[in-house]
Write an enzyme that holds these catalytic residues in place. Structure first.
Site, PDB file in Angstrom:
ATOM      1  N   CYS A 152      21.724  46.020 -32.496  1.00  0.00           N
ATOM      2  CA  CYS A 152      21.685  44.761 -32.888  1.00  0.00           C
ATOM      3  C   CYS A 152      20.188  44.373 -33.000  1.00  0.00           C
ATOM      4  CB  CYS A 152      21.798  44.109 -31.312  1.00  0.00           C
ATOM      5  SG  CYS A 152      21.737  42.091 -31.650  1.00  0.00           S
ATOM      6  N   CYS A 200      17.270  38.409 -27.013  1.00  0.00           N
ATOM      7  CA  CYS A 200      18.489  38.604 -25.990  1.00  0.00           C
ATOM      8  C   CYS A 200      18.054  39.963 -25.160  1.00  0.00           C
ATOM      9  CB  CYS A 200      19.627  39.341 -26.833  1.00  0.00           C
ATOM     10  SG  CYS A 200      20.997  39.464 -25.535  1.00  0.00           S
ATOM     11  N   CYS A 251      32.215  28.826 -35.972  1.00  0.00           N
ATOM     12  CA  CYS A 251      31.726  29.581 -34.734  1.00  0.00           C
ATOM     13  C   CYS A 251      30.259  29.763 -34.676  1.00  0.00           C
ATOM     14  CB  CYS A 251      32.335  30.973 -35.336  1.00  0.00           C
ATOM     15  SG  CYS A 251      33.678  31.318 -35.904  1.00  0.00           S
ATOM     16  N   CYS A 255      21.589  46.608 -26.637  1.00  0.00           N
ATOM     17  CA  CYS A 255      22.339  47.103 -27.602  1.00  0.00           C
ATOM     18  C   CYS A 255      21.748  47.804 -28.755  1.00  0.00           C
ATOM     19  CB  CYS A 255      23.373  46.100 -27.954  1.00  0.00           C
ATOM     20  SG  CYS A 255      23.960  45.185 -26.595  1.00  0.00           S
ATOM     21  N   CYS A 274      35.104  27.953 -32.112  1.00  0.00           N
ATOM     22  CA  CYS A 274      34.789  29.329 -31.733  1.00  0.00           C
ATOM     23  C   CYS A 274      33.420  29.496 -31.021  1.00  0.00           C
ATOM     24  CB  CYS A 274      35.203  30.281 -32.285  1.00  0.00           C
ATOM     25  SG  CYS A 274      35.010  32.004 -31.946  1.00  0.00           S
ATOM     26  N   ARG A 291      40.070  40.379 -38.614  1.00  0.00           N
ATOM     27  CA  ARG A 291      38.895  39.848 -39.439  1.00  0.00           C
ATOM     28  C   ARG A 291      37.771  40.915 -40.015  1.00  0.00           C
ATOM     29  NH1 ARG A 291      37.252  36.506 -36.006  1.00  0.00           N
ATOM     30  NH2 ARG A 291      38.849  34.897 -37.041  1.00  0.00           N
ATOM     31  N   CYS A 313      38.912  36.252 -29.246  1.00  0.00           N
ATOM     32  CA  CYS A 313      38.786  36.861 -30.302  1.00  0.00           C
ATOM     33  C   CYS A 313      37.813  38.092 -29.831  1.00  0.00           C
ATOM     34  CB  CYS A 313      37.764  36.041 -31.048  1.00  0.00           C
ATOM     35  SG  CYS A 313      37.088  36.737 -32.555  1.00  0.00           S
TER      36      CYS A 313
HETATM   37 FE1  SF4 Z   1      22.189  40.579 -27.206  1.00  0.00          FE
HETATM   38 FE2  SF4 Z   1      22.700  41.635 -29.500  1.00  0.00          FE
HETATM   39 FE3  SF4 Z   1      23.598  43.032 -27.488  1.00  0.00          FE
HETATM   40 FE4  SF4 Z   1      24.572  40.484 -28.363  1.00  0.00          FE
HETATM   41  S1  SF4 Z   1      24.728  42.466 -29.551  1.00  0.00           S
HETATM   42  S2  SF4 Z   1      24.252  41.195 -26.104  1.00  0.00           S
HETATM   43  S3  SF4 Z   1      22.767  39.558 -28.999  1.00  0.00           S
HETATM   44  S4  SF4 Z   1      21.249  42.739 -27.708  1.00  0.00           S
END
Ligand code: SF4
Ligand code: DTB
Length: 332
Positions: free
Chosen positions: A63, A56, A98, A60, A129, A261, A189
């Protein structure tokens, strides 16, 4: 039965006062509202499948799928595997399947593939979902036309703390996607993650922002961070159990008709902790997924044992919420 008022004008002071209510009193209030809005002793089960792992472009800090610090990218799962997974989830008792993909925003080609998957899930008589990143209005409308029931897009934390733990995207963009999803008539959600190094005020602010949306998200996932080695938040302080339970109770009281949830980090919770969360108003879990995105989930058998121990029944499809166009309703 007491009147339950659906409000969208919660103030920080009100939420903070609730948060500071003596613990047992807060649980009692939350459970009273819960029982006014939902059939008692029920839990809704969703099965989560990660269809596009890693790679990705976002950064974040929590993550394990970011290209900046996460696992290797894997290709998109094929339709057959999704059908097989959804069939198994249904047999296990899930009412919703999901799909998650680690994209910033789906390309036209990827959206077309996901739409095929949504149609396949619907044809198995399951709710569908997905969480596949930012959407524009056209994309949200196309997903609605394909029969999508829910779109997951978390606010993750308060606006203030969000900006401290991710730099490649903004809170406003997330609110915009939620707007497109609502406008399309898809159930929202949206929830967040606790244990990202946020303050108590950030925790309350997240719930306040969710509750003050033009409609409450029909589903509110509350995750506990599973700390992943190599991520910027690998050493973040975990949220205290009592603080997490208070947040669950606030979510239930401020968004009375939303499914709350338990999702990420449930493996870190004891049965007793989960039970207190259910008492505080949680009424849904991610179930029968070996992994959530990249971290482990509670074993299906362990969940079934706990539900049986507590006398919790699975929610039938017909009981799950439908999009409401009128934001203000009073139940009696
Ligand atoms: Fe990408 Fe992870 Fe951020 Fe989602 S949480 S946008 S998968 S880096
Ligand atoms: C949500 O709030 N929780 C799910 C779903 N939305 C996509 C994800 C949980 C992820 C837990 C950490 C991981 O496995 O990476």
């Amino acid at each position: 039965m007491q009147n339950v008022v659906i409000r969208h004008n919660w103030t920080y002071e009100e939420a903070k006062t609730l948060y500071d209510t003596p613990f047992l009193e807060l649980l009692w209030q939350a459970q009273t509202i819960h029982r006014a809005c939902f059939p008692a002793n029920t839990v809704q089960l969703s099965t989560l499948q990660n269809i596009k792992i890693g790679g990705c472009p976002e950064d974040c800090g929590w993550c394990g799928q970011s290209v900046h610090h996460g696992v290797e990218s894997q290709p998109l799962l094929d339709l057959e595997a999704v059908i097989q997974g959804a069939t198994q989830a249904k047999a296990a008792g899930a009412s919703r399947y999901c799909l998650a993909a680690s994209w910033r925003q789906p390309t036209a080609r990827n959206l077309a593939k996901v739409i095929e998957m949504v149609k396949a899930i619907k044809s198995l008589d399951l709710e569908a979902c997905i969480t596949v990143g930012q959407l524009n209005q056209e994309q949200a409308d196309a997903l609605k036309a394909a029969g999508l029931d829910f779109y997951n897009h978390n606010l993750e934390s308060s606006a203030n703390h969000f900006a401290k733990v991710t730099t490649t995207r903004t809170y406003d963009t997330r609110l915009k996607t939620l707007h497109h999803v609502r406008e399309a008539g898809i159930n929202v959600c949206s929830g967040g993650i606790y244990g990202l190094g946020e303050t108590e005020q950030d925790r309350i602010d997240l719930l306040l922002t969710l509750a003050n949306q033009p409609e409450h998200p029909q589903s509110v996932p509350l995750n506990q961070l599973v700390r992943i080695q190599g991520t910027p938040l690998e050493n973040a302080a975990p949220i205290d159990d009592f603080a997490f339970i208070r947040c669950v109770a606030l979510a239930r009281i401020m968004m009375p008709k939303s499914y709350v949830r338990l999702s990420g980090g449930r493996v870190q919770m004891s049965n007793m902790m989960q039970t207190l969360c259910f008492f505080a108003g949680a009424n849904s879990v991610h179930f029968a997924s070996k992994k959530l995105l990249v971290t482990p989930n509670v074993e299906e058998n362990q969940d079934k044992e706990l539900f049986s121990l507590l006398g919790l029944k699975f929610v039938e499809l017909k009981e799950t919420p439908q999009p409401k166009k009128i934001p203000l309703t009073v139940l009696s």
